[in-house]
Design a protein around this motif. Sequence first.
Motif, PDB file in Angstrom:
ATOM      1  N   GLU A  87      44.957  33.130  40.836  1.00  0.00           N
ATOM      2  CA  GLU A  87      44.438  31.879  41.392  1.00  0.00           C
ATOM      3  C   GLU A  87      43.251  31.368  40.574  1.00  0.00           C
ATOM      4  OE1 GLU A  87      42.374  30.111  45.472  1.00  0.00           O
ATOM      5  OE2 GLU A  87      43.154  32.158  45.432  1.00  0.00           O
ATOM      6  N   ALA A  88      42.330  32.260  40.233  1.00  0.00           N
ATOM      7  CA  ALA A  88      41.153  31.853  39.464  1.00  0.00           C
ATOM      8  C   ALA A  88      41.552  31.342  38.086  1.00  0.00           C
ATOM      9  CB  ALA A  88      40.188  33.029  39.326  1.00  0.00           C
ATOM     10  N   THR A  89      42.513  32.004  37.464  1.00  0.00           N
ATOM     11  CA  THR A  89      42.963  31.591  36.134  1.00  0.00           C
ATOM     12  C   THR A  89      43.613  30.223  36.184  1.00  0.00           C
ATOM     13  OG1 THR A  89      43.315  33.905  35.520  1.00  0.00           O
ATOM     14  CG2 THR A  89      44.407  32.245  34.171  1.00  0.00           C
ATOM     15  N   ARG A  90      44.473  30.022  37.157  1.00  0.00           N
ATOM     16  CA  ARG A  90      45.141  28.727  37.275  1.00  0.00           C
ATOM     17  C   ARG A  90      44.147  27.621  37.632  1.00  0.00           C
ATOM     18  NH1 ARG A  90      50.746  30.488  40.399  1.00  0.00           N
ATOM     19  NH2 ARG A  90      51.886  31.052  38.501  1.00  0.00           N
ATOM     20  N   LEU A  91      43.203  27.941  38.471  1.00  0.00           N
ATOM     21  CA  LEU A  91      42.199  26.954  38.856  1.00  0.00           C
ATOM     22  C   LEU A  91      41.449  26.444  37.641  1.00  0.00           C
ATOM     23  CD1 LEU A  91      40.647  25.498  41.140  1.00  0.00           C
ATOM     24  CD2 LEU A  91      39.207  27.548  41.336  1.00  0.00           C
TER      25      LEU A  91
ATOM     26  N   TYR B  90      39.250  35.216  30.382  1.00  0.00           N
ATOM     27  CA  TYR B  90      38.810  36.615  30.360  1.00  0.00           C
ATOM     28  C   TYR B  90      37.384  36.738  30.902  1.00  0.00           C
ATOM     29  CZ  TYR B  90      42.906  38.285  27.837  1.00  0.00           C
ATOM     30  OH  TYR B  90      44.202  38.638  27.487  1.00  0.00           O
ATOM     31  N   GLN B  91      36.555  35.744  30.616  1.00  0.00           N
ATOM     32  CA  GLN B  91      35.198  35.749  31.159  1.00  0.00           C
ATOM     33  C   GLN B  91      35.230  35.662  32.685  1.00  0.00           C
ATOM     34  OE1 GLN B  91      32.408  36.246  29.691  1.00  0.00           O
ATOM     35  NE2 GLN B  91      30.828  35.494  31.077  1.00  0.00           N
ATOM     36  N   ILE B  92      36.138  34.858  33.213  1.00  0.00           N
ATOM     37  CA  ILE B  92      36.275  34.734  34.662  1.00  0.00           C
ATOM     38  C   ILE B  92      36.729  36.061  35.268  1.00  0.00           C
ATOM     39  CG2 ILE B  92      37.638  33.619  36.473  1.00  0.00           C
ATOM     40  CD1 ILE B  92      37.568  31.077  34.633  1.00  0.00           C
ATOM     41  N   ALA B  93      37.670  36.736  34.609  1.00  0.00           N
ATOM     42  CA  ALA B  93      38.100  38.062  35.073  1.00  0.00           C
ATOM     43  C   ALA B  93      36.930  39.036  35.068  1.00  0.00           C
ATOM     44  CB  ALA B  93      39.236  38.581  34.193  1.00  0.00           C
TER      45      ALA B  93
ATOM     46  N   ALA C  37      49.739  34.018  35.430  1.00  0.00           N
ATOM     47  CA  ALA C  37      49.099  32.745  35.744  1.00  0.00           C
ATOM     48  C   ALA C  37      49.444  31.651  34.751  1.00  0.00           C
ATOM     49  CB  ALA C  37      47.589  32.925  35.798  1.00  0.00           C
ATOM     50  N   LEU C  38      49.583  32.014  33.478  1.00  0.00           N
ATOM     51  CA  LEU C  38      49.712  31.021  32.413  1.00  0.00           C
ATOM     52  C   LEU C  38      51.127  30.892  31.859  1.00  0.00           C
ATOM     53  CD1 LEU C  38      46.432  31.912  30.486  1.00  0.00           C
ATOM     54  CD2 LEU C  38      46.784  30.111  32.184  1.00  0.00           C
ATOM     55  N   SER C  39      52.069  31.634  32.425  1.00  0.00           N
ATOM     56  CA  SER C  39      53.451  31.564  31.942  1.00  0.00           C
ATOM     57  C   SER C  39      53.972  30.130  32.000  1.00  0.00           C
ATOM     58  CB  SER C  39      54.340  32.469  32.800  1.00  0.00           C
ATOM     59  OG  SER C  39      55.676  32.422  32.351  1.00  0.00           O
ATOM     60  N   GLY C  40      54.488  29.658  30.878  1.00  0.00           N
ATOM     61  CA  GLY C  40      55.010  28.303  30.803  1.00  0.00           C
ATOM     62  C   GLY C  40      53.987  27.253  30.476  1.00  0.00           C
ATOM     63  N   HIS C  41      52.739  27.651  30.274  1.00  0.00           N
ATOM     64  CA  HIS C  41      51.661  26.711  29.963  1.00  0.00           C
ATOM     65  C   HIS C  41      51.064  27.026  28.595  1.00  0.00           C
ATOM     66  CE1 HIS C  41      51.575  25.093  34.081  1.00  0.00           C
ATOM     67  NE2 HIS C  41      51.783  26.344  34.467  1.00  0.00           N
TER      68      HIS C  41
END
Length: 257
Positions: free
Chosen positions: A237-241, A113-116, A98-102
């Motif tokens: 999706e949740a991580t990117r959101l 991690y809390q969202i996961a 999700a976070l690659s390149g960011h």
Amino acid sequence: MDVRLRGDGPVDPFLGAASLFETEHDLDLPVHVRVRGNPEERTWAGHYDDRHVLNISRKAATSAMARELALHEFAHMARYEEGHPSHVQSTDEALFLALSGHSIERRRLAHCYQIANHMKDIYADDITLSVGPAGKLVTFFESQLAAAVADRPREHHHPDSRLLTGATDPDITAVNAAFALAMCDRHDLVASDHRLYDLAHAAADDAPEVDLPAFRRLFRSLAADPTESEHRKALVEATRLYAVDADGSGDGPAAAD
């Protein structure tokens, strides 16, 4: 179901939770309950080859929520034993996709991690709410969200609770509110005029960059029995959101499998 208490603490909440759990489910491995002295330590489950371990503070073990907390952790253990993707897949792998390149702040990564964990909790509580009453859980959601909305800290704090915490920053409080509403939606727990909705509206106002309705929809619509690919995509999706979509639209591209 084999429940063994380790340390000084009450037995009844754990036996009561086991009795409720056994009406619909069972565990292959024994459960060792460890009551710990640190009052701030959260309740969590550990999984080993020969046992599960339910770690709980003495404060939590003697609280009115003790039975419900134990039941929730038993449900996590059941999800782990059945190999549910939410409980056996690597969170690190999904976050990397999700976070690659960011580049994101450390606090926002902690919130990912809390969202996961919220997504794991949803699947655990799908079991919990199938065997136990929902009243205390709704009251817990309401009280914790009210505390978080009332306590708007000027500095950021990492959440350290299985559900919601006071003294969290507004962004994660808004996600926590979406989680609470989604759980109520999934199991039809409250009426549309419940105070939770007003609290969630206040949380959303405090965090304009967080798309609370989008998180609510995502959490609510998680498939009951997802494939590994489906769950990975939902977590990405949740991580990117939360961490990538600056406008909170959640319309970024999905990660490739």
